[in-house]
Motif scaffolding. Sequence first.
Motif, PDB file in Angstrom:
ATOM      1  N   SER A   1      -6.839  -5.866  -9.816  1.00  0.00           N
ATOM      2  CA  SER A   1      -7.315  -6.951  -8.947  1.00  0.00           C
ATOM      3  C   SER A   1      -8.843  -6.944  -8.847  1.00  0.00           C
ATOM      4  CB  SER A   1      -6.681  -6.861  -7.551  1.00  0.00           C
ATOM      5  OG  SER A   1      -7.065  -5.675  -6.881  1.00  0.00           O
ATOM      6  N   GLU A   2      -9.443  -5.754  -8.833  1.00  0.00           N
ATOM      7  CA  GLU A   2     -10.914  -5.670  -8.870  1.00  0.00           C
ATOM      8  C   GLU A   2     -11.452  -6.334 -10.147  1.00  0.00           C
ATOM      9  OE1 GLU A   2     -12.917  -2.014  -8.391  1.00  0.00           O
ATOM     10  OE2 GLU A   2     -11.876  -1.405  -6.556  1.00  0.00           O
TER      11      GLU A   2
ATOM     12  N   SER B   1      -9.961  -2.603  -1.482  1.00  0.00           N
ATOM     13  CA  SER B   1      -9.472  -1.751  -2.558  1.00  0.00           C
ATOM     14  C   SER B   1      -9.397  -0.306  -2.057  1.00  0.00           C
ATOM     15  CB  SER B   1     -10.359  -1.891  -3.804  1.00  0.00           C
ATOM     16  OG  SER B   1      -9.750  -1.271  -4.925  1.00  0.00           O
ATOM     17  N   THR B   2      -9.276   0.646  -2.973  1.00  0.00           N
ATOM     18  CA  THR B   2      -8.817   1.984  -2.587  1.00  0.00           C
ATOM     19  C   THR B   2      -9.433   3.098  -3.432  1.00  0.00           C
ATOM     20  OG1 THR B   2      -6.800   3.379  -2.539  1.00  0.00           O
ATOM     21  CG2 THR B   2      -6.848   1.630  -4.153  1.00  0.00           C
TER      22      THR B   2
ATOM     23  N   ASN C   1      -0.341  -7.272  -5.163  1.00  0.00           N
ATOM     24  CA  ASN C   1      -1.663  -6.665  -5.342  1.00  0.00           C
ATOM     25  C   ASN C   1      -2.510  -7.306  -6.427  1.00  0.00           C
ATOM     26  OD1 ASN C   1      -0.855  -4.966  -3.334  1.00  0.00           O
ATOM     27  ND2 ASN C   1      -0.721  -3.130  -4.591  1.00  0.00           N
TER      28      ASN C   1
ATOM     29  N   ILE D   1      -7.965   4.229  -7.149  1.00  0.00           N
ATOM     30  CA  ILE D   1      -8.349   3.780  -8.499  1.00  0.00           C
ATOM     31  C   ILE D   1      -8.964   4.943  -9.295  1.00  0.00           C
ATOM     32  CG2 ILE D   1      -8.710   1.382  -7.773  1.00  0.00           C
ATOM     33  CD1 ILE D   1     -11.768   1.942  -8.093  1.00  0.00           C
TER      34      ILE D   1
ATOM     35  N   ILE E   1     -16.019  -6.390  -2.839  1.00  0.00           N
ATOM     36  CA  ILE E   1     -14.889  -5.458  -2.858  1.00  0.00           C
ATOM     37  C   ILE E   1     -15.242  -4.283  -1.956  1.00  0.00           C
ATOM     38  CG2 ILE E   1     -13.613  -3.801  -4.271  1.00  0.00           C
ATOM     39  CD1 ILE E   1     -14.133  -5.790  -6.668  1.00  0.00           C
TER      40      ILE E   1
ATOM     41  N   LYS F   1      -4.565  -2.102  -7.958  1.00  0.00           N
ATOM     42  CA  LYS F   1      -5.793  -2.353  -7.194  1.00  0.00           C
ATOM     43  C   LYS F   1      -6.998  -2.449  -8.130  1.00  0.00           C
ATOM     44  CE  LYS F   1      -5.773  -2.789  -3.245  1.00  0.00           C
ATOM     45  NZ  LYS F   1      -5.495  -4.010  -2.449  1.00  0.00           N
TER      46      LYS F   1
ATOM     47  N   HIS G   1     -12.403  -8.459  -0.496  1.00  0.00           N
ATOM     48  CA  HIS G   1     -11.168  -7.859  -1.003  1.00  0.00           C
ATOM     49  C   HIS G   1     -11.152  -6.367  -0.695  1.00  0.00           C
ATOM     50  CE1 HIS G   1      -7.769  -7.160  -3.589  1.00  0.00           C
ATOM     51  NE2 HIS G   1      -8.450  -6.386  -4.413  1.00  0.00           N
TER      52      HIS G   1
ATOM     53  N   THR H   1       0.798  -1.230   0.000  1.00  0.00           N
ATOM     54  CA  THR H   1       0.000   0.000   0.000  1.00  0.00           C
ATOM     55  C   THR H   1       0.834   1.285   0.000  1.00  0.00           C
ATOM     56  OG1 THR H   1      -0.162  -0.083   2.403  1.00  0.00           O
ATOM     57  CG2 THR H   1      -1.958  -1.107   1.155  1.00  0.00           C
TER      58      THR H   1
ATOM     59  N   ARG I   1     -13.919  -0.702  -0.900  1.00  0.00           N
ATOM     60  CA  ARG I   1     -12.968   0.374  -1.195  1.00  0.00           C
ATOM     61  C   ARG I   1     -12.872   1.305   0.004  1.00  0.00           C
ATOM     62  NH1 ARG I   1     -15.723   1.723  -6.997  1.00  0.00           N
ATOM     63  NH2 ARG I   1     -14.776   0.029  -8.236  1.00  0.00           N
TER      64      ARG I   1
END
Length: 304
Positions: A146-147, A115-116, A93, A119, A159, A143, A113, A77, A161
């Motif tokens: 991976s989504e 995520s962020t 990742n 993105i 997911i 990220k 999962h 990260t 975020r």
Amino acid sequence: MSKKVLITGSNGLLGQKLLDKLRNNSLYEIIATAKGEDRYLESGYVYESLDVTNRSEVLNIMNQYRPDHVIHTAAMTNVDACESDKELCKLLNVDAVAYFIEACNTVGSHFIHLSTDFIFDGADGPYDEEALPNPLSYYGQTKLDSEELLKQSTVDYAILRTIIVYGVVKDMSRSNIVLWAKGALEAKKAINVVNDQFRNPTLAEDLAEACILAMEKRAQGVFNASGKDFMSILEIVERIADFWKLDKSLITPISAEGLNQPAKRPVKTGFILDKSTRELGYKPHSFEEGLAIVDKQLKAIPSN
């Protein structure tokens, strides 16, 4: 019948908060995993060392325990480190998620999962779950990749975020914006703080709760799981100073350009939480409530 839950990254901030909430719950049998030794060191769970970038280790652990749910918190990260070591970033990742997808297909596990907000390009925040991604950094791209792997798979997945997670780990081995700003200002150090980026800081306990809600509902799809207060990074630090009655004259506002960071950051992210509130029952604390929780935890740590 208790459900088996495998947590990756259990030594990290979110991993530890999940163990805090789940390890003494008779409804769940917890398998905590991280690379190397267990740093949490409590009872109420099984610990296994796991390198998520090693496909055979992932498949072996998953086949051995056959968890009902996997909460995947392990990731690289550090946004600038991801920019400079793209190979490792992709392994942690993206490739790791591919290995878990393969294992979840075999075992039938539900996969949660993390995520962020990275993105997004930050041109049009705050964002809902349907907003179109456009990452500015390699971290954000991995990220998003991976989504996409999850969306193209046949796995049951949720997911979550999130944005700027803060809190206290047991051994104080991890820092974050709250601990950094508090520590610097208490030491009377002058700090430069970005005034032209906007976020929703997220209490680690709230994010752990979002993971558990998604698990309990076996939720499907994408959910925003951040704090509810939207502000500039400068305001985050000023509110930290106000909470602990520290000297705000030590804070110098600067633009993001002045930092010369290797990876580009989005200007204005932030999340709209309506879907998570409605479908998961997600209720994050206010920022000041979060700081009060951090303060209580810091006071409970024995001084050496």
